[in-house]
Design an enzyme around this catalytic site. Structure first.
Site, PDB file in Angstrom:
ATOM      1  N   HIS A  17       0.738  -1.099  -0.082  1.00 39.90           N
ATOM      2  CA  HIS A  17       0.006  -0.112  -0.195  1.00 39.90           C
ATOM      3  C   HIS A  17       0.841   1.272   0.004  1.00 39.90           C
ATOM      4  O   HIS A  17       1.967   1.047   0.062  1.00 39.90           O
ATOM      5  CB  HIS A  17      -1.017  -0.081   1.000  1.00 39.90           C
ATOM      6  CG  HIS A  17      -0.382   0.153   2.607  1.00 39.90           C
ATOM      7  ND1 HIS A  17       0.089   1.056   3.254  1.00 39.90           N
ATOM      8  CD2 HIS A  17      -0.544  -0.953   3.371  1.00 39.90           C
ATOM      9  CE1 HIS A  17       0.544   0.832   4.454  1.00 39.90           C
ATOM     10  NE2 HIS A  17       0.088  -0.281   4.715  1.00 39.90           N
ATOM     11  N   HIS A  20       4.115   1.637   2.122  1.00 41.73           N
ATOM     12  CA  HIS A  20       5.142   0.989   1.599  1.00 41.73           C
ATOM     13  C   HIS A  20       5.924   1.757   0.618  1.00 41.73           C
ATOM     14  O   HIS A  20       7.136   2.051   0.447  1.00 41.73           O
ATOM     15  CB  HIS A  20       4.806  -0.465   1.237  1.00 41.73           C
ATOM     16  CG  HIS A  20       4.259  -1.348   2.131  1.00 41.73           C
ATOM     17  ND1 HIS A  20       3.053  -1.805   1.851  1.00 41.73           N
ATOM     18  CD2 HIS A  20       4.595  -1.896   3.422  1.00 41.73           C
ATOM     19  CE1 HIS A  20       2.342  -2.654   3.026  1.00 41.73           C
ATOM     20  NE2 HIS A  20       3.375  -2.582   3.704  1.00 41.73           N
ATOM     21  N   CYS A 125       2.167 -11.295  19.531  1.00 37.23           N
ATOM     22  CA  CYS A 125       1.461 -11.021  18.664  1.00 37.23           C
ATOM     23  C   CYS A 125       1.716 -11.365  17.271  1.00 37.23           C
ATOM     24  O   CYS A 125       3.006 -11.005  17.068  1.00 37.23           O
ATOM     25  CB  CYS A 125       1.267  -9.359  18.864  1.00 37.23           C
ATOM     26  SG  CYS A 125       0.129  -8.796  17.154  1.00 37.23           S
ATOM     27  N   CYS A 128       2.653  -8.597  14.825  1.00 33.18           N
ATOM     28  CA  CYS A 128       3.890  -7.739  14.911  1.00 33.18           C
ATOM     29  C   CYS A 128       4.819  -8.535  14.741  1.00 33.18           C
ATOM     30  O   CYS A 128       6.228  -8.212  15.005  1.00 33.18           O
ATOM     31  CB  CYS A 128       3.844  -6.955  16.487  1.00 33.18           C
ATOM     32  SG  CYS A 128       2.621  -5.803  16.808  1.00 33.18           S
ATOM     33  N   CYS A 142      -3.029  -6.178  21.640  1.00 35.46           N
ATOM     34  CA  CYS A 142      -1.653  -5.716  21.097  1.00 35.46           C
ATOM     35  C   CYS A 142      -1.945  -4.059  20.802  1.00 35.46           C
ATOM     36  O   CYS A 142      -2.998  -3.874  20.298  1.00 35.46           O
ATOM     37  CB  CYS A 142      -1.594  -6.406  19.863  1.00 35.46           C
ATOM     38  SG  CYS A 142      -0.182  -5.533  18.903  1.00 35.46           S
ATOM     39  N   HIS A 145      -2.132  -3.397  17.181  1.00 37.07           N
ATOM     40  CA  HIS A 145      -3.027  -4.255  16.139  1.00 37.07           C
ATOM     41  C   HIS A 145      -4.353  -4.448  16.594  1.00 37.07           C
ATOM     42  O   HIS A 145      -5.274  -4.766  16.064  1.00 37.07           O
ATOM     43  CB  HIS A 145      -2.677  -5.437  15.613  1.00 37.07           C
ATOM     44  CG  HIS A 145      -1.572  -5.392  14.742  1.00 37.07           C
ATOM     45  ND1 HIS A 145      -0.150  -5.561  15.104  1.00 37.07           N
ATOM     46  CD2 HIS A 145      -1.460  -4.853  13.584  1.00 37.07           C
ATOM     47  CE1 HIS A 145       0.658  -5.305  14.250  1.00 37.07           C
ATOM     48  NE2 HIS A 145       0.037  -5.006  13.038  1.00 37.07           N
ATOM     49  N   LYS A 294      -3.856   5.923  11.194  1.00 40.46           N
ATOM     50  CA  LYS A 294      -2.994   4.994  10.321  1.00 40.46           C
ATOM     51  C   LYS A 294      -3.735   4.306   9.419  1.00 40.46           C
ATOM     52  O   LYS A 294      -4.340   3.556   9.657  1.00 40.46           O
ATOM     53  CB  LYS A 294      -1.827   4.244  11.348  1.00 40.46           C
ATOM     54  CG  LYS A 294      -1.032   3.549  10.555  1.00 40.46           C
ATOM     55  CD  LYS A 294      -0.114   2.485  11.449  1.00 40.46           C
ATOM     56  CE  LYS A 294       0.940   1.869  10.455  1.00 40.46           C
ATOM     57  NZ  LYS A 294       1.586   0.680  10.892  1.00 40.46           N
ATOM     58  N   LYS A 297      -4.747  -2.585   6.669  1.00 34.22           N
ATOM     59  CA  LYS A 297      -5.387  -3.263   6.220  1.00 34.22           C
ATOM     60  C   LYS A 297      -6.473  -3.759   7.119  1.00 34.22           C
ATOM     61  O   LYS A 297      -7.696  -3.709   6.693  1.00 34.22           O
ATOM     62  CB  LYS A 297      -4.642  -4.613   5.817  1.00 34.22           C
ATOM     63  CG  LYS A 297      -5.363  -5.504   4.616  1.00 34.22           C
ATOM     64  CD  LYS A 297      -4.473  -6.649   4.395  1.00 34.22           C
ATOM     65  CE  LYS A 297      -5.421  -7.923   4.195  1.00 34.22           C
ATOM     66  NZ  LYS A 297      -4.514  -8.922   4.101  1.00 34.22           N
TER      67      LYS A 297
HETATM   68  O1  ME8 Z   1       7.282  -4.235   9.721  1.00 34.51           O
HETATM   69  N1  ME8 Z   1       3.079   5.225   6.753  1.00 34.51           N
HETATM   70  O2  ME8 Z   1       7.091  -4.906   7.627  1.00 34.51           O
HETATM   71  P1  ME8 Z   1       5.844  -4.257   7.109  1.00 34.51           P
HETATM   72  C1  ME8 Z   1       4.181   5.318   6.597  1.00 34.51           C
HETATM   73  N2  ME8 Z   1       8.529  -6.877   7.768  1.00 34.51           N
HETATM   74  N3  ME8 Z   1       4.867   4.081   6.369  1.00 34.51           N
HETATM   75  C2  ME8 Z   1       4.387   3.045   6.495  1.00 34.51           C
HETATM   76  C3  ME8 Z   1       2.975   3.074   6.606  1.00 34.51           C
HETATM   77  C4  ME8 Z   1       2.346   4.116   6.673  1.00 34.51           C
HETATM   78  N4  ME8 Z   1       1.022   4.104   6.981  1.00 34.51           N
HETATM   79  N5  ME8 Z   1       2.843   1.455   6.606  1.00 34.51           N
HETATM   80  C5  ME8 Z   1       3.771   1.148   6.417  1.00 34.51           C
HETATM   81  C6  ME8 Z   1       7.409  -5.025   8.729  1.00 34.51           C
HETATM   82  N6  ME8 Z   1       4.798   1.743   6.344  1.00 34.51           N
HETATM   83  C7  ME8 Z   1       8.774  -5.846   8.744  1.00 34.51           C
HETATM   84  C8  ME8 Z   1      10.121  -5.041   8.672  1.00 34.51           C
HETATM   85  S1  ME8 Z   1      12.699  -4.782   8.356  1.00 34.51           S
HETATM   86  C9  ME8 Z   1      13.973  -5.735   8.963  1.00 34.51           C
HETATM   87  C10 ME8 Z   1      11.303  -5.760   8.849  1.00 34.51           C
HETATM   88  C11 ME8 Z   1       6.152   1.424   5.916  1.00 34.51           C
HETATM   89  O3  ME8 Z   1       5.341  -4.649   5.870  1.00 34.51           O
HETATM   90  C12 ME8 Z   1       7.338   1.965   6.838  1.00 34.51           C
HETATM   91  O4  ME8 Z   1       8.576   2.063   6.087  1.00 34.51           O
HETATM   92  O5  ME8 Z   1       4.723  -3.997   8.111  1.00 34.51           O
HETATM   93  C13 ME8 Z   1       7.073   0.867   7.936  1.00 34.51           C
HETATM   94  O6  ME8 Z   1       8.219   0.683   8.766  1.00 34.51           O
HETATM   95  C14 ME8 Z   1       7.148  -0.200   7.060  1.00 34.51           C
HETATM   96  O7  ME8 Z   1       6.524  -0.058   5.815  1.00 34.51           O
HETATM   97  C15 ME8 Z   1       6.413  -1.759   7.654  1.00 34.51           C
HETATM   98  O8  ME8 Z   1       6.247  -2.559   7.099  1.00 34.51           O
END
Ligand code: ME8
Length: 506
Positions: A17, A20, A125, A128, A142, A145, A294, A297
């Protein structure tokens, strides 16, 4: 000096989304900018494909595990290319070459006596992928979430995180810009000061993950597996070179505040324990919010970046995200807001400036751009962008740097109004003045295009081509008077043509 920049590797249990896309575009802007400065640059992004959720989600989708992660990783790779990211590699944690390095990494820590066996009893969780204490829950749920955590009790291997309190505090003391922005550094630091508990680095009774090398009945905890990507990927990103000696530890990690603790506390401690250098810097940005919440999903308020790109084009999205909110803070986004900036800033401020400039060169000078001196004021305005925008970008201030470039766009628009080339054109005795103004406008726009190249790469090329200028865009060209003489300049078509109002776009 090298510049190695990373995004978090995204979970494949959800679709990509705009959140990301946000971090990926931010990293891309920094990488493109450093390449403009001629630095040895490497940009890594990828996917986090293990974790206790995957078997459940894959089963729900009626797919095998590998099939499921392949399909969803492809969606993230597609998002990466659709936002025009210039990543040098895309790492996937199910790549066996990554798994081998995770095992090697963990062995290093164990050999140094920092891993021991114990029993974990507590709350977990699965969203997370994190352990929680009772006191961290909100109404028993959590805090991130809002779902009930699972109770787990199992034999685990633990990492002596508690032993790293003082080394981490020293690190924060010695390197005040280790974590930026400053308030995030303080947040991490006060977390460390409160004392750290040892953490579990393995999970029992699960199979989807990297086996613990000395006890294959356990798998490596998904967060350890994931963090190691930043280091492991360098070993196999290029078939003929291990990039680690060249790029580690010159790494800058970008991430949002949700995963601050893992990156700013646990990751440096793990690296110290493994006898490796800690990262050069971490930048923790805020959340993109929809209606002050925020996007997620589970809340169902997610914007698909690809839908916006289909309507407005990729550059409009890349531009909007760094105009709408100060990078580092939370920011509300909306399709209406994007539409408004698309029309006002991209369409009018920038698009019309190019249309008018090229139309005047075509009409008054038969498409011929002639060299002329640039006023002291404009030279100073352009020069300020070269030095100031670069230093903002060095501090991850992507919003501030863009604002400086936009100041220059506004200055050029004022210059058109004040110098009124259409009046000069009526008076044959002022031909020299007209040449001067047309050159200043074209040259100023050229400098703008070079300064914007990292943000809106396609638009930048279109501007340069419309002005008959080479489209290689080294940063040193953000300097007045570098426009070359050109012939055949025609009135450029709109850079940002009108699109339907947002209701139709949403
Ligand atoms: O946490 N606003 O993956 P994830 C800004 N796999 N940035 C956002 C966002 C939002 N609303 N939503 C997501 C994980 N992001 C782990 C990470 S790293 C070794 C492992 C971005 O798919 C932001 O960079 O939940 C956030 O930290 C990341 O997506 C979380 O991605």
């Amino acid at each position: 000096m090298s510049f190695y920049v990373t995004t978090p590797i995204y979970y494949v249990n959800a679709s990509p989304h705009i959140g990301h896309a946000y971090t990926t575009i931010a990293a891309d802007i920094l990488a493109r900018h450093r390449r403009q400065r001629g630095e040895n640059t490497f940009f890594l992004t990828g996917t986090d494909e293990h974790g206790s959720n995957i078997p459940r989600v894959a089963a729900e989708a009626g797919l095998g595990l590998q099939e499921f992660v392949d399909r969803n990783a492809a969606a993230f790779e597609d998002m990466t290319s659709r936002v025009n990211a210039s990543n040098d590699f895309f790492v996937r944690t199910t790549d066996p070459r990554h798994g081998e390095r995770v095992q090697e990494f963990l062995e290093r820590i164990r050999e140094r006596g920092e891993i021991y066996e114990g029993v974990y009893a507590g709350l977990y969780c699965t969203r997370c992928e994190a352990f929680y204490g009772e006191d961290e829950l909100v109404d028993g749920l959590c805090p991130q979430h809002g779902i009930p955590p699972e109770h787990v009790e199992e034999k685990n291997y633990f990492f002596r995180l508690s032993a790293y309190r003082d080394p981490l505090l020293r690190l924060y003391e010695e390197r005040p810009d280790f974590v930026l922005p400053r308030f995030r550094s303080n947040e991490a630091r006060s977390f460390i000061e409160r004392g750290l508990e040892d953490i579990s680095v393995s999970r029992a009774g699960q199979h989807w993950g990297v086996p613990v090398p000395w006890d294959p009945g356990q798998i490596v905890y998904v967060w350890i597996d994931a963090l190691v990507n930043y280091w492991s990927a360098l070993a196999f990103a290029r078939p003929d070179e291990d990039l680690r000696p060249r790029l580690w530890p010159d790494v800058r990690h970008l991430l949002a505040k949700d995963i601050l603790k893992f990156h700013c506390v646990i990751w440096p401690a793990l690296l110290l324990a493994a006898g490796l250098d800690v990262p050069k810097q971490l930048f923790v940005h805020g959340y993109l919010l929809m209606d002050e919440r925020k996007m997620s999903k589970s809340l169902g308020n997610v914007i698909d970046p690809l839908d916006l790109i289909d309507v407005y084009g990729v550059d409009a999205l890349r531009f909007y995200l760094f105009r709408v909110a100060t990078f580092g803070q939370d920011g509300n986004i909306s399709v209406d807001g994007l539409h408004e900036r698309y029309e006002r800033e991209l369409g009018n401020d920038l698009g019309n400036l190019l249309s008018r400039t090229t139309a005047m060169v075509a009409r008054y000078r038969d498409g011929r751009l002639r060299a002329a001196p640039v006023s002291k004021e404009l030279q100073a305005a352009v020069g300020a962008v070269q030095t100031e925008a670069a230093s903002r970008l060095d501090e991850f201030d992507l919003t501030g740097a863009l604002e400086l470039v936009w100041d220059l766009v506004r200055t050029l628009n004022r210059h058109v109004e004040q110098s009124a080339p259409w009046e000069l054109a009526r008076d044959g005795s002022r031909a020299g003045e007209l040449d001067g103004v047309l050159y200043e406008l074209a040259d100023g726009l050229r400098a703008v295009a070079v300064a914007l190249a990292a943000y809106v790469p396609d638009t930048s090329v279109r501007i340069l081509e419309a002005l008959g200028q080479p489209d290689s865009a080294p940063w040193e060209d953000v300097s007045a008077g570098r426009a070359v003489e050109a012939d055949g300049i025609e009135a450029a078509p709109p850079l940002f043509p009108r699109v339907d109002a947002p209701t139709a776009a949403a």
